[in-house]
Scaffold this active site. Structure first.
Site, PDB file in Angstrom:
ATOM      1  N   ARG A 104       0.838  -1.195   0.000  1.00  0.00           N
ATOM      2  CA  ARG A 104       0.000   0.000   0.000  1.00  0.00           C
ATOM      3  C   ARG A 104       0.863   1.231   0.000  1.00  0.00           C
ATOM      4  O   ARG A 104       1.747   1.377   0.834  1.00  0.00           O
ATOM      5  CB  ARG A 104      -0.825   0.041   1.298  1.00  0.00           C
ATOM      6  N   THR A 108      -1.284   7.500  -0.623  1.00  0.00           N
ATOM      7  CA  THR A 108      -2.588   7.348  -1.284  1.00  0.00           C
ATOM      8  C   THR A 108      -3.377   6.144  -0.765  1.00  0.00           C
ATOM      9  O   THR A 108      -4.578   6.040  -0.992  1.00  0.00           O
ATOM     10  CB  THR A 108      -2.389   7.132  -2.801  1.00  0.00           C
ATOM     11  N   ASP A 203       4.629  -5.572   9.934  1.00  0.00           N
ATOM     12  CA  ASP A 203       5.673  -5.178  10.889  1.00  0.00           C
ATOM     13  C   ASP A 203       5.640  -6.061  12.127  1.00  0.00           C
ATOM     14  O   ASP A 203       6.685  -6.431  12.666  1.00  0.00           O
ATOM     15  CB  ASP A 203       5.495  -3.711  11.301  1.00  0.00           C
TER      16      ASP A 203
HETATM   17  C1  PRP Z   1      -1.206  -4.572   4.597  1.00  0.00           C
HETATM   18  C2  PRP Z   1      -2.035  -5.827   4.780  1.00  0.00           C
HETATM   19  C3  PRP Z   1      -2.835  -5.864   3.516  1.00  0.00           C
HETATM   20  C4  PRP Z   1      -3.095  -4.405   3.228  1.00  0.00           C
HETATM   21  C5  PRP Z   1      -4.483  -4.056   3.665  1.00  0.00           C
HETATM   22  O1  PRP Z   1      -0.120  -4.796   3.787  1.00  0.00           O
HETATM   23  O2  PRP Z   1      -1.256  -6.979   4.989  1.00  0.00           O
HETATM   24  O3  PRP Z   1      -2.159  -6.470   2.417  1.00  0.00           O
HETATM   25  O4  PRP Z   1      -2.160  -3.662   4.020  1.00  0.00           O
HETATM   26  O5  PRP Z   1      -4.788  -2.762   3.324  1.00  0.00           O
HETATM   27  P1  PRP Z   1      -5.883  -2.370   2.227  1.00  0.00           P
HETATM   28  O6  PRP Z   1      -7.069  -3.250   2.469  1.00  0.00           O
HETATM   29  O7  PRP Z   1      -6.164  -0.931   2.523  1.00  0.00           O
HETATM   30  O8  PRP Z   1      -5.277  -2.557   0.873  1.00  0.00           O
HETATM   31  P2  PRP Z   1       0.959  -3.663   3.437  1.00  0.00           P
HETATM   32  O9  PRP Z   1       0.570  -2.927   2.199  1.00  0.00           O
HETATM   33  O10 PRP Z   1       1.205  -2.830   4.672  1.00  0.00           O
HETATM   34  O11 PRP Z   1       2.231  -4.493   3.038  1.00  0.00           O
HETATM   35  P3  PRP Z   1       3.134  -5.481   3.918  1.00  0.00           P
HETATM   36  O12 PRP Z   1       2.296  -6.713   4.197  1.00  0.00           O
HETATM   37  O13 PRP Z   1       4.264  -5.759   2.996  1.00  0.00           O
HETATM   38  O14 PRP Z   1       3.542  -4.789   5.185  1.00  0.00           O
HETATM   39  N1  URA Z   2      -2.587  -2.863   7.075  1.00  0.00           N
HETATM   40  C1  URA Z   2      -2.275  -3.264   8.332  1.00  0.00           C
HETATM   41  O1  URA Z   2      -1.312  -4.026   8.538  1.00  0.00           O
HETATM   42  N2  URA Z   2      -3.038  -2.832   9.339  1.00  0.00           N
HETATM   43  C2  URA Z   2      -4.103  -2.015   9.168  1.00  0.00           C
HETATM   44  O2  URA Z   2      -4.769  -1.650  10.145  1.00  0.00           O
HETATM   45  C3  URA Z   2      -4.394  -1.608   7.848  1.00  0.00           C
HETATM   46  C4  URA Z   2      -3.624  -2.057   6.819  1.00  0.00           C
END
Ligand code: PRP
Ligand code: URA
Length: 209
Positions: A104, A108, A203
């Site tokens: 994400r 944005t 994280d």
């Molecule tokens: C987090 C989570 C989802 C996404 C959810 O991943 O694991 O994939 O955000 O958010 P959304 O429904 O608004 O799209 P992130 O993009 O933080 O990546 P990561 O798992 O690599 O930390």
């Molecule tokens: N991704 C996360 O890991 N946590 C949230 O609350 C939203 C998006």
């Protein structure tokens, strides 16, 4: 909502509460994510097709059910979805595993694709997409679109915590898929984090910041 199952089992609720706690450290967090995925997977896979096969017990020959056909593909959304894979593999060790890389944009909140590798023949498998968090729904909806573009048909999506906004979006964009949610939370905050949620799942699983 059609095709949406919100989990109602006390064991799942208990473990999700432990997951939310900011004092839960990385090691315990990982274990809990895997355990919750297994408990949810037990429900999400209750309609896996079976076929009778001939076996012989110590007593006699018999025809008994086993998982049929090309079986299951587990598809975690990187990174955080990786934490759920082991739990499902405990249930179905023969499952194949695909990967979809999405992150994400912090400003944005839009998802960006960086990787996609799915086990063939994807059109003949039950596909279980896993990601602990469904926030805006952008990542989940895009992941399902990518799988459909590769030929995936029988798709299920499983998340541990969902925001109402994300659940509504995923269901609106993909009304044909089954969605399994561990807990449905109150809302998103201004940074598109789920409230009360559990913070940043990736994280917390990988110990990054
Ligand atoms: C987090 C989570 C989802 C996404 C959810 O991943 O694991 O994939 O955000 O958010 P959304 O429904 O608004 O799209 P992130 O993009 O933080 O990546 P990561 O798992 O690599 O930390
Ligand atoms: N991704 C996360 O890991 N946590 C949230 O609350 C939203 C998006």
């Amino acid at each position: 909502m059609d095709n949406v199952t919100i989990m109602d089992h006390p064991l799942i609720k208990h473990k999700i509460t432990m997951l939310r706690d900011k004092n839960t450290g990385t090691n315990e967090f990982r274990t809990l994510v895997e355990e919750i995925a297994m408990l949810m997977g037990f429900e999400a896979l209750r309609d896996l097709p079976v076929e009778d096969v001939e076996i012989e017990t110590p007593i006699e020959k018999t025809s008994q059910p086993m998982i049929a056909g090309k079986k299951l593909a587990i598809v975690p959304i990187l990174r955080a979805g990786l934490g759920m894979v082991g739990g499902i593999l405990n249930l179905v060790p023969s499952a194949k595993v695909g990967h979809i890389g999405l992150y994400r944009d912090p400003e944005t909140h839009e998802p960006h694709e960086y990787y996609c590798k799915l086990p063939a023949p994807i059109d003949q498998r039950t596909i279980l997409v896993v990601d602990p968090m469904l926030a805006t729904g952008g990542s989940g909806a895009d992941a399902v679109t990518m799988i459909k573009q590769h030929g995936g048909k029988n798709i299920k999506f499983m998340c541990i915590i969902a925001a109402p906004e994300g659940l509504e979006r995923l269901h609106r964009e993909h009304p044909d898929i089954q969605i399994y949610v561990g807990a449905l939370d109150r809302q998103l905050n201004e940074n598109a984090y789920i409230c009360p949620g559990l913070g940043d799942a990736g994280d917390r699983i990988f110990g990054t910041k």
